[in-house]
Design a protein around this motif. Structure first.
Motif, mmCIF file in Angstrom:
data_model
loop_
_atom_site.group_PDB
_atom_site.id
_atom_site.type_symbol
_atom_site.label_atom_id
_atom_site.label_comp_id
_atom_site.label_asym_id
_atom_site.label_seq_id
_atom_site.Cartn_x
_atom_site.Cartn_y
_atom_site.Cartn_z
ATOM 1 N N TRP A 1 12.552 -47.516 74.977
ATOM 2 C CA TRP A 1 12.496 -47.124 73.560
ATOM 3 C C TRP A 1 11.467 -47.969 72.804
ATOM 4 C CZ3 TRP A 1 13.355 -49.347 68.749
ATOM 5 C CH2 TRP A 1 13.483 -48.438 67.682
ATOM 6 N N PHE A 2 11.551 -49.297 73.007
ATOM 7 C CA PHE A 2 10.614 -50.181 72.301
ATOM 8 C C PHE A 2 9.164 -49.912 72.706
ATOM 9 C CE2 PHE A 2 14.272 -52.863 71.120
ATOM 10 C CZ PHE A 2 13.934 -53.121 69.801
ATOM 11 N N THR A 3 8.966 -49.518 73.966
ATOM 12 C CA THR A 3 7.606 -49.223 74.421
ATOM 13 C C THR A 3 7.012 -48.060 73.634
ATOM 14 O OG1 THR A 3 8.011 -50.066 76.635
ATOM 15 C CG2 THR A 3 6.227 -48.465 76.399
ATOM 16 N N VAL A 4 7.799 -47.000 73.463
ATOM 17 C CA VAL A 4 7.282 -45.818 72.764
ATOM 18 C C VAL A 4 7.008 -46.140 71.294
ATOM 19 C CG1 VAL A 4 7.840 -43.475 72.017
ATOM 20 C CG2 VAL A 4 8.356 -44.205 74.345
ATOM 21 N N VAL A 5 7.944 -46.842 70.653
ATOM 22 C CA VAL A 5 7.741 -47.183 69.241
ATOM 23 C C VAL A 5 6.565 -48.160 69.109
ATOM 24 C CG1 VAL A 5 8.816 -48.161 67.190
ATOM 25 C CG2 VAL A 5 10.156 -46.719 68.719
ATOM 26 N N GLY A 6 6.490 -49.128 70.029
ATOM 27 C CA GLY A 6 5.373 -50.082 70.022
ATOM 28 C C GLY A 6 4.046 -49.372 70.241
ATOM 29 N N SER A 7 4.026 -48.404 71.161
ATOM 30 C CA SER A 7 2.795 -47.647 71.416
ATOM 31 C C SER A 7 2.348 -46.920 70.161
ATOM 32 C CB SER A 7 3.031 -46.596 72.498
ATOM 33 O OG SER A 7 3.388 -47.202 73.700
ATOM 34 N N SER A 8 3.305 -46.321 69.445
ATOM 35 C CA SER A 8 2.932 -45.554 68.247
ATOM 36 C C SER A 8 2.412 -46.495 67.169
ATOM 37 C CB SER A 8 4.129 -44.744 67.742
ATOM 38 O OG SER A 8 5.086 -45.582 67.114
ATOM 39 N N ALA A 9 2.977 -47.716 67.090
ATOM 40 C CA ALA A 9 2.490 -48.697 66.117
ATOM 41 C C ALA A 9 1.068 -49.136 66.476
ATOM 42 C CB ALA A 9 3.427 -49.900 66.077
ATOM 43 N N LEU A 10 0.837 -49.284 67.792
ATOM 44 C CA LEU A 10 -0.496 -49.667 68.280
ATOM 45 C C LEU A 10 -1.530 -48.605 67.897
ATOM 46 C CD1 LEU A 10 -1.239 -52.152 69.970
ATOM 47 C CD2 LEU A 10 -0.909 -50.791 72.034
ATOM 48 N N VAL A 11 -1.160 -47.338 68.077
ATOM 49 C CA VAL A 11 -2.064 -46.240 67.714
ATOM 50 C C VAL A 11 -2.373 -46.299 66.209
ATOM 51 C CG1 VAL A 11 -2.257 -43.720 67.515
ATOM 52 C CG2 VAL A 11 -1.402 -44.739 69.626
ATOM 53 N N SER A 12 -1.349 -46.558 65.398
ATOM 54 C CA SER A 12 -1.567 -46.653 63.947
ATOM 55 C C SER A 12 -2.525 -47.787 63.599
ATOM 56 C CB SER A 12 -0.243 -46.891 63.226
ATOM 57 O OG SER A 12 0.523 -45.716 63.250
ATOM 58 N N LEU A 13 -2.343 -48.939 64.251
ATOM 59 C CA LEU A 13 -3.237 -50.071 64.015
ATOM 60 C C LEU A 13 -4.679 -49.713 64.377
ATOM 61 C CD1 LEU A 13 -1.136 -53.087 65.404
ATOM 62 C CD2 LEU A 13 -1.814 -52.695 63.020
ATOM 63 N N GLU A 14 -4.850 -49.019 65.513
ATOM 64 C CA GLU A 14 -6.191 -48.647 65.954
ATOM 65 C C GLU A 14 -6.829 -47.641 65.000
ATOM 66 O OE1 GLU A 14 -5.230 -47.236 69.842
ATOM 67 O OE2 GLU A 14 -4.654 -49.253 70.524
ATOM 68 N N LEU A 15 -6.020 -46.685 64.507
ATOM 69 C CA LEU A 15 -6.537 -45.688 63.558
ATOM 70 C C LEU A 15 -6.939 -46.371 62.258
ATOM 71 C CD1 LEU A 15 -3.938 -42.813 64.135
ATOM 72 C CD2 LEU A 15 -6.349 -42.813 64.822
ATOM 73 N N ALA A 16 -6.131 -47.351 61.823
ATOM 74 C CA ALA A 16 -6.443 -48.066 60.583
ATOM 75 C C ALA A 16 -7.698 -48.919 60.767
ATOM 76 C CB ALA A 16 -5.257 -48.925 60.167
ATOM 77 N N THR B 1 -9.835 -44.501 59.989
ATOM 78 C CA THR B 1 -9.484 -43.077 60.045
ATOM 79 C C THR B 1 -8.407 -42.735 59.021
ATOM 80 O OG1 THR B 1 -10.061 -43.016 62.368
ATOM 81 C CG2 THR B 1 -8.615 -41.257 61.589
ATOM 82 N N VAL B 2 -7.413 -43.622 58.895
ATOM 83 C CA VAL B 2 -6.286 -43.351 58.011
ATOM 84 C C VAL B 2 -5.690 -44.711 57.622
ATOM 85 C CG1 VAL B 2 -4.621 -43.082 59.921
ATOM 86 C CG2 VAL B 2 -4.184 -41.911 57.782
ATOM 87 N N PRO B 3 -5.233 -44.879 56.364
ATOM 88 C CA PRO B 3 -4.663 -46.172 55.975
ATOM 89 C C PRO B 3 -3.436 -46.529 56.807
ATOM 90 C CG PRO B 3 -4.975 -44.735 54.062
ATOM 91 C CD PRO B 3 -5.238 -43.904 55.276
ATOM 92 N N LEU B 4 -3.217 -47.822 56.999
ATOM 93 C CA LEU B 4 -2.194 -48.283 57.934
ATOM 94 C C LEU B 4 -0.782 -47.853 57.560
ATOM 95 C CD1 LEU B 4 -1.405 -49.910 60.444
ATOM 96 C CD2 LEU B 4 -1.294 -51.950 59.013
ATOM 97 N N VAL B 5 -0.374 -48.123 56.319
ATOM 98 C CA VAL B 5 1.052 -47.982 55.994
ATOM 99 C C VAL B 5 1.571 -46.548 56.171
ATOM 100 C CG1 VAL B 5 2.830 -48.289 54.233
ATOM 101 C CG2 VAL B 5 1.092 -50.057 54.585
ATOM 102 N N PRO B 6 0.924 -45.531 55.563
ATOM 103 C CA PRO B 6 1.486 -44.182 55.763
ATOM 104 C C PRO B 6 1.492 -43.750 57.224
ATOM 105 C CG PRO B 6 -0.602 -44.084 54.553
ATOM 106 C CD PRO B 6 -0.228 -45.522 54.649
ATOM 107 N N SER B 7 0.453 -44.116 57.984
ATOM 108 C CA SER B 7 0.416 -43.668 59.371
ATOM 109 C C SER B 7 1.441 -44.436 60.198
ATOM 110 C CB SER B 7 -0.999 -43.777 59.951
ATOM 111 O OG SER B 7 -1.166 -44.874 60.787
ATOM 112 N N LEU B 8 1.630 -45.734 59.894
ATOM 113 C CA LEU B 8 2.621 -46.521 60.634
ATOM 114 C C LEU B 8 4.029 -45.977 60.390
ATOM 115 C CD1 LEU B 8 2.888 -48.991 62.485
ATOM 116 C CD2 LEU B 8 3.164 -50.409 60.451
ATOM 117 N N VAL B 9 4.325 -45.662 59.134
ATOM 118 C CA VAL B 9 5.652 -45.129 58.800
ATOM 119 C C VAL B 9 5.876 -43.799 59.526
ATOM 120 C CG1 VAL B 9 7.054 -44.150 56.931
ATOM 121 C CG2 VAL B 9 5.803 -46.309 56.577
#
Lengths: 93, 218
Positions: free
Chosen positions: B146-161, B165-173
């Motif tokens: 579970w943590f891997t999937v959530v961590g992966s999605s957070a990593l993608v948000s950081l990379e997009l920010a 491409t997109v601001p961090l907070v809305p994409s991270l949420v």
């Protein structure tokens, strides 16, 4: 081949055949967020893959996803096996 | 969660490609010294399974779907180095044959969906397994997945920010929100496959982190 190997291979083959048929067509998490936050349009195509979109040319469209599933599954299994084979030390008797 | 080309900026995809290549190189060097031959068929089998399973998008919330990543599962059975190679095979074939994930973003996809589980998730799982009693094994496996999937999605948000491409907070949420549901699917499939393999071929878990210690007579 051990019976358990046959069971596992059959299970993987069955999954690969039905995968495209049972998969949800809704966008995945990232695509959904990209659409909601408005950056989907940045997507660029820099390379054209031969079986893009998990469809196999010359195969009837109803079976195209099944063929893609089996081909891809065999390809990944083959690549991962070959990579391991190249690196493994032969086991000493 | 496959990144197409165009979502990441050149410094970001460049860094991720370099990280993926270096990590794969490191894994290959270590495997040349200590990969047992018995592990090789398992690598092929798990690679094939992960590819097939990743095709199955499961609906998770209104109009959104997710699929297995599989890194924790593979690492639990063949170790982190061999698992990294297996997961990289999956993403390379998906990209080159099926256009699933960008070509310049390939390193990013290997890092986000492969290394996150084969290294990050694996270390978390090993830590949890050491911390908690053996009867909680499946819980530890589920949590790491579970943590891997959530961590992966957070990593993608950081990379997009970082790419602008997109601001961090809305994409991270948004990303962590939907992936906290997809993570439940990951956890359930990972535990189910571990139990299935344990039943069909118990010897496959011998010597792995998943092996239950032999019962000691009280």
């Amino acid at each position: 081949m051990k019976r358990s190997t046959v069971v596992l291979l059959a299970a993987i083959g069955a999954l690969a055949s039905v995968a495209s048929l049972i998969a949800s067509s809704s966008p995945d998490g990232l695509n959904r967020v990209a659409a909601d936050l408005g950056f989907s349009g940045r997507q660029a195509t820099l390379y054209q893959a031969p079986l893009a979109g998990y469809s196999v040319p010359l195969v009837p469209s109803s079976l195209s996803g099944v063929a893609a599933g089996l081909l891809g599954t065999a390809a990944v299994g083959g690549v991962a096996f070959a990579a391991g084979k190249l690196l493994a030390r032969p086991s000493r008797p | 969660m496959h990144l197409p080309d165009g979502f990441l900026s050149p410094p970001v995809w460049g860094t991720l490609d370099a990280l993926a290549v270096t990590t794969l190189g490191g894994c290959i060097l270590r495997l040349r010294r200590n990969l047992p031959e018995e592990t090789v068929p398992r690598m092929g089998m798990l690679g094939a399974f992960v590819f097939a399973a990743q095709m199955v998008n499961v609906p998770v919330a209104a109009g959104t779907s997710g699929h297995l990543l599989g890194g924790v599962l593979v690492a639990s059975m063949v170790g982190p180095e061999a698992a990294t190679l297996v997961m990289a095979s999956v993403f390379v074939i998906q990209c080159l044959l099926f256009q699933d994930g960008g070509i310049l973003a390939l390193g990013g996809n290997i890092v986000n969906m492969g290394l996150s589980g084969t290294i990050g998730g694996y270390l978390l799982m090993r830590g949890l397994l050491r911390l908690f009693p053996a009867r909680w094994r499946d819980g530890a496996v589920f949590a790491a997945a579970w943590f891997t999937v959530v961590g992966s999605s957070a990593l993608v948000s950081l990379e997009l920010a970082a790419s602008g491409t997109v601001p961090l907070v809305p994409s991270l949420v948004a990303m962590a929100g939907v992936h906290s549901l997809i993570g439940l699917v990951e956890g359930a499939i990972t535990v189910a496959v571990v139990r299935f393999v344990e039943r069909v071929r118990p010897e496959a878990l011998e010597g792995t982190v998943l092996e239950r210690p032999a019962r000691v007579a009280a």
